[in-house]
Motif scaffolding. Structure first.
Motif, PDB file in Angstrom:
ATOM      1  N   LEU A   6       0.886  -1.141   0.041  1.00  0.00           N
ATOM      2  CA  LEU A   6       0.025  -0.189   0.115  1.00  0.00           C
ATOM      3  C   LEU A   6       0.722   1.229  -0.039  1.00  0.00           C
ATOM      4  O   LEU A   6       1.877   1.445   0.812  1.00  0.00           O
ATOM      5  CB  LEU A   6      -1.178  -0.029   1.158  1.00  0.00           C
ATOM      6  N   THR A   7       0.657   2.036  -0.938  1.00  0.00           N
ATOM      7  CA  THR A   7       1.662   3.251  -0.926  1.00  0.00           C
ATOM      8  C   THR A   7       0.744   4.473  -1.300  1.00  0.00           C
ATOM      9  O   THR A   7      -0.582   4.522  -1.819  1.00  0.00           O
ATOM     10  CB  THR A   7       2.524   3.253  -2.485  1.00  0.00           C
ATOM     11  N   ASP A 123       1.233  -1.049  -9.685  1.00  0.00           N
ATOM     12  CA  ASP A 123       0.521  -1.885 -10.604  1.00  0.00           C
ATOM     13  C   ASP A 123      -0.888  -1.417 -10.764  1.00  0.00           C
ATOM     14  O   ASP A 123      -1.656  -1.547 -11.563  1.00  0.00           O
ATOM     15  CB  ASP A 123       0.281  -3.267  -9.952  1.00  0.00           C
ATOM     16  N   VAL A 124      -1.577  -0.897  -9.604  1.00  0.00           N
ATOM     17  CA  VAL A 124      -3.013  -0.574  -9.529  1.00  0.00           C
ATOM     18  C   VAL A 124      -3.033   0.824  -8.967  1.00  0.00           C
ATOM     19  O   VAL A 124      -2.618   1.423  -7.949  1.00  0.00           O
ATOM     20  CB  VAL A 124      -3.684  -1.434  -8.327  1.00  0.00           C
ATOM     21  N   ARG A 141     -12.824  -0.140  -7.239  1.00  0.00           N
ATOM     22  CA  ARG A 141     -11.726  -0.235  -7.949  1.00  0.00           C
ATOM     23  C   ARG A 141     -10.707  -1.126  -7.356  1.00  0.00           C
ATOM     24  O   ARG A 141     -10.120  -2.045  -8.040  1.00  0.00           O
ATOM     25  CB  ARG A 141     -11.159   0.986  -8.634  1.00  0.00           C
ATOM     26  N   LEU A 142     -10.242  -0.761  -6.112  1.00  0.00           N
ATOM     27  CA  LEU A 142      -9.182  -1.475  -5.491  1.00  0.00           C
ATOM     28  C   LEU A 142      -9.668  -3.077  -5.347  1.00  0.00           C
ATOM     29  O   LEU A 142      -8.845  -3.925  -5.635  1.00  0.00           O
ATOM     30  CB  LEU A 142      -9.210  -0.840  -4.148  1.00  0.00           C
ATOM     31  N   LYS A 143     -10.751  -3.419  -5.017  1.00  0.00           N
ATOM     32  CA  LYS A 143     -11.215  -4.965  -5.189  1.00  0.00           C
ATOM     33  C   LYS A 143     -11.214  -5.506  -6.367  1.00  0.00           C
ATOM     34  O   LYS A 143     -10.852  -6.616  -6.578  1.00  0.00           O
ATOM     35  CB  LYS A 143     -12.748  -4.771  -4.501  1.00  0.00           C
ATOM     36  N   ASP A 144     -11.605  -4.906  -7.398  1.00  0.00           N
ATOM     37  CA  ASP A 144     -11.737  -5.217  -8.669  1.00  0.00           C
ATOM     38  C   ASP A 144     -10.205  -5.420  -9.493  1.00  0.00           C
ATOM     39  O   ASP A 144      -9.849  -6.353 -10.083  1.00  0.00           O
ATOM     40  CB  ASP A 144     -12.530  -4.405  -9.605  1.00  0.00           C
ATOM     41  N   ARG A 145      -9.103  -4.498  -8.857  1.00  0.00           N
ATOM     42  CA  ARG A 145      -8.072  -4.405  -9.554  1.00  0.00           C
ATOM     43  C   ARG A 145      -6.931  -5.003  -8.909  1.00  0.00           C
ATOM     44  O   ARG A 145      -5.793  -5.559  -9.413  1.00  0.00           O
ATOM     45  CB  ARG A 145      -7.492  -3.155  -9.910  1.00  0.00           C
ATOM     46  N   VAL A 146      -7.073  -5.433  -7.641  1.00  0.00           N
ATOM     47  CA  VAL A 146      -5.850  -6.027  -6.860  1.00  0.00           C
ATOM     48  C   VAL A 146      -5.564  -7.361  -7.142  1.00  0.00           C
ATOM     49  O   VAL A 146      -6.632  -8.021  -7.744  1.00  0.00           O
ATOM     50  CB  VAL A 146      -6.256  -5.920  -5.338  1.00  0.00           C
ATOM     51  N   PHE A 147      -4.376  -7.784  -7.055  1.00  0.00           N
ATOM     52  CA  PHE A 147      -4.042  -9.019  -7.312  1.00  0.00           C
ATOM     53  C   PHE A 147      -2.558  -9.482  -6.518  1.00  0.00           C
ATOM     54  O   PHE A 147      -1.958  -8.428  -5.810  1.00  0.00           O
ATOM     55  CB  PHE A 147      -3.478  -9.331  -8.871  1.00  0.00           C
TER      56      PHE A 147
END
Length: 214
Positions: A6-7, A123-124, A141-147
């Motif tokens: 997390l940044t 990345d996200v 968006r965080l939930k959809d894009r995180v990996f």
């Protein structure tokens, strides 16, 4: 166990950063803050709190200017000024650097190598700075894009660098729901040191693209 980093960019901001630091402390998770030197100089107490809380503090240049739109001499002076300030505020040289908007030039890269730093990209993103973005949209968006292994880039400031008024508070509100969700999905929040160690120990191409080695 899955992991992420997390940044936050553009801070510190006295209106938002303390609220974010309280949230991170409550959730017991680390983050990395890429601070703008002019902002850090105005609020050195927030830099000290970041370090005391176990977060990483990296450089985001002194003035957050686009390197492509600035002369080579300015880019070098701006980089070096932020590096000196980091040393003054923390007692140690910065290890990590994130260029504003992710834009580097040959001068930027030479500075990174000269000071033995690592350039960290991401990345996200969740477009959390945009005027019409809501906290619910950021969280989704965080939930959809995180990996697994992703570096997430958000903002705890930035109204003076193109972000919408009040946008960082929407980011904080989004994290109030997104952090528990990420934890429930098995994500571990890494420090940048842990992230780099993982990249060094394992040949992970999708992570290596985010780092410029010195």
């Amino acid at each position: 166990m899955k992991s992420l980093v997390l940044t936050f960019d553009d801070g510190p901001d006295i209106r938002y950063t303390p609220v974010l630091l309280d949230l991170l402390k409550h959730e017991n998770i680390p983050a990395a803050f890429f601070v703008v030197g002019n902002h850090a100089e105005s609020h050195p107490e927030l830099i000290r709190q970041m370090i005391a809380d176990g977060h990483t503090v990296g450089s985001h240049t002194m003035s957050h200017k686009n390197a492509l739109l600035s002369g080579p001499a300015f880019v070098r002076r701006d980089f070096e000024a932020c590096t000196r300030l980091h040393q003054e505020l923390t007692g140690q040289a910065p290890v990590y650097f994130r260029p504003p908007w992710g834009i580097s030039t040959p001068v930027t890269n030479r500075c990174v190598r000269h000071y033995h730093m690592k350039r960290i990209l991401w990345d996200v993103m969740a477009q959390d700075w945009e005027k019409h973005t809501t906290s619910a949209m950021i969280a989704q968006r965080l939930k959809d894009r995180v990996f697994d292994g992703a570096v997430l880039c958000l903002h705890d400031a930035g109204e003076d660098t193109g972000g919408a008024k009040g946008a960082p508070m929407r980011t904080i509100d989004a994290l109030i729901s997104a952090i528990p969700w990420l934890k429930s999905r098995g994500y571990e929040f890494l420090t940048l040191d842990q992230y780099i160690k993982g990249v060094t120990a394992h040949d992970i191409p999708q992570r290596k693209k985010n780092i410029l080695w010195p």
